[in-house]
Design a protein around this motif. Structure first.
Motif, mmCIF file in Angstrom:
data_model
loop_
_atom_site.group_PDB
_atom_site.id
_atom_site.type_symbol
_atom_site.label_atom_id
_atom_site.label_comp_id
_atom_site.label_asym_id
_atom_site.label_seq_id
_atom_site.Cartn_x
_atom_site.Cartn_y
_atom_site.Cartn_z
ATOM 1 N N SER A 65 87.374 57.637 30.541
ATOM 2 C CA SER A 65 87.706 56.681 31.594
ATOM 3 C C SER A 65 86.495 55.809 31.896
ATOM 4 N N LEU A 66 86.764 54.575 32.227
ATOM 5 C CA LEU A 66 85.722 53.610 32.559
ATOM 6 C C LEU A 66 85.299 53.788 34.015
ATOM 7 N N VAL A 67 83.996 53.907 34.252
ATOM 8 C CA VAL A 67 83.470 53.964 35.619
ATOM 9 C C VAL A 67 83.172 52.562 36.128
ATOM 10 N N GLY A 68 82.528 51.757 35.307
ATOM 11 C CA GLY A 68 82.217 50.396 35.721
ATOM 12 C C GLY A 68 81.376 49.684 34.689
ATOM 13 N N ARG A 69 81.315 48.349 34.819
ATOM 14 C CA ARG A 69 80.556 47.524 33.892
ATOM 15 C C ARG A 69 79.250 47.065 34.540
ATOM 16 N N ALA A 70 78.184 47.107 33.746
ATOM 17 C CA ALA A 70 76.869 46.757 34.274
ATOM 18 C C ALA A 70 76.753 45.265 34.575
ATOM 19 N N TYR A 71 77.371 44.428 33.743
ATOM 20 C CA TYR A 71 77.291 42.976 33.922
ATOM 21 C C TYR A 71 78.709 42.395 33.889
ATOM 22 N N PRO A 72 79.458 42.559 34.962
ATOM 23 C CA PRO A 72 80.872 42.146 34.956
ATOM 24 C C PRO A 72 81.071 40.645 34.820
ATOM 25 N N SER A 73 80.032 39.841 35.074
ATOM 26 C CA SER A 73 80.180 38.391 34.961
ATOM 27 C C SER A 73 80.000 37.894 33.534
ATOM 28 N N LEU A 74 79.595 38.784 32.624
ATOM 29 C CA LEU A 74 79.400 38.395 31.234
ATOM 30 C C LEU A 74 80.619 38.771 30.400
ATOM 31 N N GLN A 75 81.021 37.877 29.520
ATOM 32 C CA GLN A 75 82.119 38.107 28.593
ATOM 33 C C GLN A 75 81.551 38.574 27.251
ATOM 34 N N PRO A 76 82.374 39.141 26.383
ATOM 35 C CA PRO A 76 81.873 39.551 25.063
ATOM 36 C C PRO A 76 81.195 38.427 24.303
ATOM 37 N N SER A 77 81.723 37.214 24.414
ATOM 38 C CA SER A 77 81.124 36.094 23.684
ATOM 39 C C SER A 77 79.785 35.660 24.271
ATOM 40 N N ASP A 78 79.419 36.185 25.433
ATOM 41 C CA ASP A 78 78.115 35.894 26.031
ATOM 42 C C ASP A 78 77.015 36.790 25.470
ATOM 43 N N VAL A 79 77.390 37.746 24.631
ATOM 44 C CA VAL A 79 76.433 38.705 24.073
ATOM 45 C C VAL A 79 76.225 38.369 22.605
ATOM 46 N N GLY A 80 75.023 37.888 22.263
ATOM 47 C CA GLY A 80 74.725 37.481 20.904
ATOM 48 C C GLY A 80 74.567 38.656 19.961
ATOM 49 N N GLN A 81 74.771 38.387 18.692
ATOM 50 C CA GLN A 81 74.634 39.419 17.662
ATOM 51 C C GLN A 81 73.171 39.809 17.499
ATOM 52 N N VAL A 82 72.919 41.106 17.415
ATOM 53 C CA VAL A 82 71.565 41.630 17.202
ATOM 54 C C VAL A 82 71.520 42.297 15.832
ATOM 55 N N SER A 83 70.528 41.931 15.031
ATOM 56 C CA SER A 83 70.377 42.522 13.709
ATOM 57 C C SER A 83 68.924 42.899 13.474
ATOM 58 N N VAL A 84 68.703 43.786 12.524
ATOM 59 C CA VAL A 84 67.355 44.219 12.154
ATOM 60 C C VAL A 84 66.863 43.348 11.005
ATOM 61 N N VAL A 85 65.666 42.781 11.168
ATOM 62 C CA VAL A 85 65.042 41.967 10.119
ATOM 63 C C VAL A 85 63.735 42.631 9.718
ATOM 64 N N ARG A 86 63.583 42.907 8.445
ATOM 65 C CA ARG A 86 62.364 43.518 7.913
ATOM 66 C C ARG A 86 61.467 42.436 7.310
#
Length: 642
Positions: free
Chosen positions: A363-384
């Motif tokens: 069950s979901l308790v709550g969201r840390a940043y409810p004003s942010l949508q999924p598209s507001d979160v950029g992709q993170v990748s590892v670069v060597r």
């Protein structure tokens, strides 16, 4: 084998509740700068109730509620800096806060800890150790032991006692209803830690002499103490971590020639058993008795190895149900049947969940940043990439949604320097990426958490190879076509703030501009302040730490001036923004004042923004927002994203 389809199905439903990523508008800066709306979720020992911090427009509250939804108590904590909550019994929630003030017997203000105990049934609140058998200096409590004494729930707290200007590190037995502390175990001036059972038995303690570097592990032997282990080290002494896997062992971490090791020490005879899989552990997972039941591992991503097969199977099910997320085990009921965990990652700025083994549900308790949508979160990748001397390094790249090549870059080194970044949601990096920047967080030599070799490679390289590791990352990203080398700025806080200033002075020509938040600018002054507050380097652990990274034996060594950005202001070729909290007790505000004065004298463009009332950690919502807004305004002016 049991099936977990209902669990995975419910996780999928929880994630489906996040608004779909299709909106075109960029989230406001304030949405990233906001402190998490829900934080520090904890479950009661019997698994029936939850407690957590809730932040909103109406202030900050601690909420305690039954898992079925019925409210138990709400406590307004807007008048303090609440850091977290935990349960001390099924009826008692403890609120941990910090206060920035000058303590008795001290010469300067510092952060110190405050614990308030809330009875969720009677709604009475008591301050832990407000009254006690002796004078308590509550600068920093050691880890609490939750237990019972003569059938009553209590909390065993480790803290300092001050008597006749002498300090001892002791254990107090704290009543949960009135907060009164009774002296439970008296220590000595060299005592550094205790292992205490839930029933109040003090089974071991560790000692350390700052002058000689002698560290000892002692076992209780009636009214006396028996030595189990001793080492001599002025740097990186062993650490006592609590019970091992059983009640008759103590867990110890130690740096050896072959690297760090974690081992159990038998209380009976001092025999050592090395735990191979625990050497790389970031956290030790413990049960309600304080016994080690698993490890949390933080490499490029986070994982757990839990010793109980059923518990490990449950965790793997959660990982399967939330692919691409970083999961953190936050808390559990005494029987480990109810788990609280945090999720963040691709399209997920963070949420808290509860897993119930009996119901096979999440069950979901709550969201840390409810004003942010999924598209507001950029992709993170590892670069060597490789440093100029051939050392293999890597970092985390957060890409904007506006493109994938020839991007403007913000290089963002972490603080520490013996620290690290992770692949989860980073509010600061994500905010800059949302404005069209690629953000790269290099894990340069001297970073911790990726093995002893990378950490030790930073010794003596402060301002040198630790710095060129950053510009080597820029060159790698440019050669790969990811970024435009003519549009690069450097931004960082604490040590990262020093690196930003050093990038404009020691490694000039790489960056168009820099933002330094709470950064060190003058190394001789920095070490002089450390010596004034903690004594000569020989007896001062903080001085030894800094001198090891800086590669000097004397806090007035000429090399320190050569590595100080404030002494090299004439080399600066671009604008610099300095942001600093006035109440910073880690890197004093004067460090940014020194840099601003030097730059103005050299005729260089600089702006200094003081964050009134702010500490080193961007604790307060208003000043955190101010920092982010001013940083982005500066970057968009001097390094436009388009």
């Amino acid at each position: 084998m049991r099936k977990f389809t209902s669990t995975i199905g419910l996780i999928a439903l929880c994630m489906a509740a996040i608004p779909a990523s299709g909106h075109a508008q960029t989230a406001p800066v304030e949405a990233y700068a906001a402190l998490p709306a829900i934080d520090s979720v904890a479950v009661s020992p019997d698994g029936s109730s939850l407690a957590y911090l809730r932040r909103g427009s109406d202030g900050v509250s601690v909420i305690a509620q039954a898992r079925t939804g019925e409210p138990l108590v709400t406590i307004d904590v807007s008048d303090r800096v609440a850091r977290g909550v935990f349960w001390a019994s099924p009826d008692h929630v403890v609120i941990s806060s910090t206060v920035n003030d000058k303590l008795p017997y001290t010469t300067k203000a510092q952060l110190y800890q405050q614990l308030d105990i809330v009875n969720v049934r009677t709604r009475r609140v008591a301050r832990a150790l407000r009254s006690a058998d002796k004078a308590i200096l509550t600068a920093n409590f050691g880890p609490p032991t939750i237990g019972t004494w003569r059938g009553e729930p209590v909390m065993f707290l480790r803290t300092y006692t001050v008597e006749n200007s002498a300090w001892t590190y002791d254990v107090y037995r704290v009543n949960l209803d009135d907060g009164r502390g009774r002296l439970h175990q008296t220590g000595a001036e060299d005592t550094r830690g205790y292992v205490v059972s839930r029933t109040g038995e003090v089974v071991a303690r560790s000692t350390y002499d700052d002058r000689t570097g002698l560290w000892r592990l002692l076992a209780a032997n009636g009214a006396n103490w028996r030595e189990l282990l001793s080492r001599r080290s002025l740097l990186d002494p062993p650490a006592m971590l609590g019970f091992g896997r059983t009640r008759d062992t103590i867990l110890v971490q130690e740096d050896r020639d072959e690297g760090p090791v974690v081992f159990e020490v038998a209380l009976s005879d001092g025999a050592e058993t090395v735990l191979e899989d625990a050497a790389a552990a970031e956290t030790i997972v413990r049960d309600s008795e304080g016994l080690m039941i698993g490890v949390g591992l933080q490499g490029l991503t986070r994982s757990y190895r839990l010793f109980d097969p059923a518990l490990q199977a449950n965790w793997q099910t959660l990982e399967t149900g939330l692919p691409g997320r970083q999961l953190t085990l936050s808390d559990s009921s005494d029987d480990n049947k109810v788990l609280v965990f945090h999720s963040e990652g691709a399209g997920d700025p963070g949420a808290a969940y509860v897993f119930d083994d009996a119901r096979r549900s999440v069950s979901l308790v709550g969201r840390a940043y409810p004003s942010l949508q999924p598209s507001d979160v950029g992709q993170v990748s590892v670069v060597r990439y490789r440093a100029a001397d051939g050392m293999e390094l890597f970092g985390y790249l957060t890409r904007p949604s506006t493109g994938s090549t020839n991007l403007p870059l913000i290089l963002m080194p972490h603080g520490g320097p013996a620290s690290r970044d992770s692949a989860g949601f980073d509010w600061w990096a994500q905010a800059m990426a949302s404005r069209g920047y690629a953000v790269f967080q290099p894990q340069f030599r001297g970073s911790d958490g990726f093995g002893h070799e990378l950490l030790e490679a930073g010794y003596g390289e402060y301002g040198r190879k630790m710095q060129t590791d950053l510009s080597d990352a820029v060159r790698h990203l440019a050669s790969a076509g990811v970024i435009d080398p003519a549009r690069v700025c450097i931004v960082g806080a604490s040590y990262g703030g020093y690196a930003a200033l050093a990038g404009m002075t020691l490694d000039s020509g790489v960056y168009r501009c820099a933002v330094s938040v709470a950064g060190v600018s003058d190394l001789p002054v920095k070490l002089m302040r450390e010596r004034q507050s903690g004594g000569q380097a020989r007896y001062n652990p903080a001085m030894r730490y800094w001198q090891r990274f800086m590669g000097v034996d004397d806090d007035q060594a000429p090399l320190l001036a050569e590595l100080s950005p404030s002494r090299l202001a004439d080399r600066v070729q671009g604008p610099i923004l300095l942001i600093h909290g006035r109440d910073d007790t880690v890197v004093p505000f004067e460090q940014s004042e020194i840099m601003a004065t030097a730059l103005r004298r050299a005729g260089k463009p600089v702006e200094l923004i003081a964050l009134n009332g702010e500490d080193h950690y961007l604790t307060f919502a208003a000043t955190r927002r101010q920092m982010l807004v001013e940083s982005l305004k500066f970057l968009e002016l001097h390094n436009p994203p388009n």
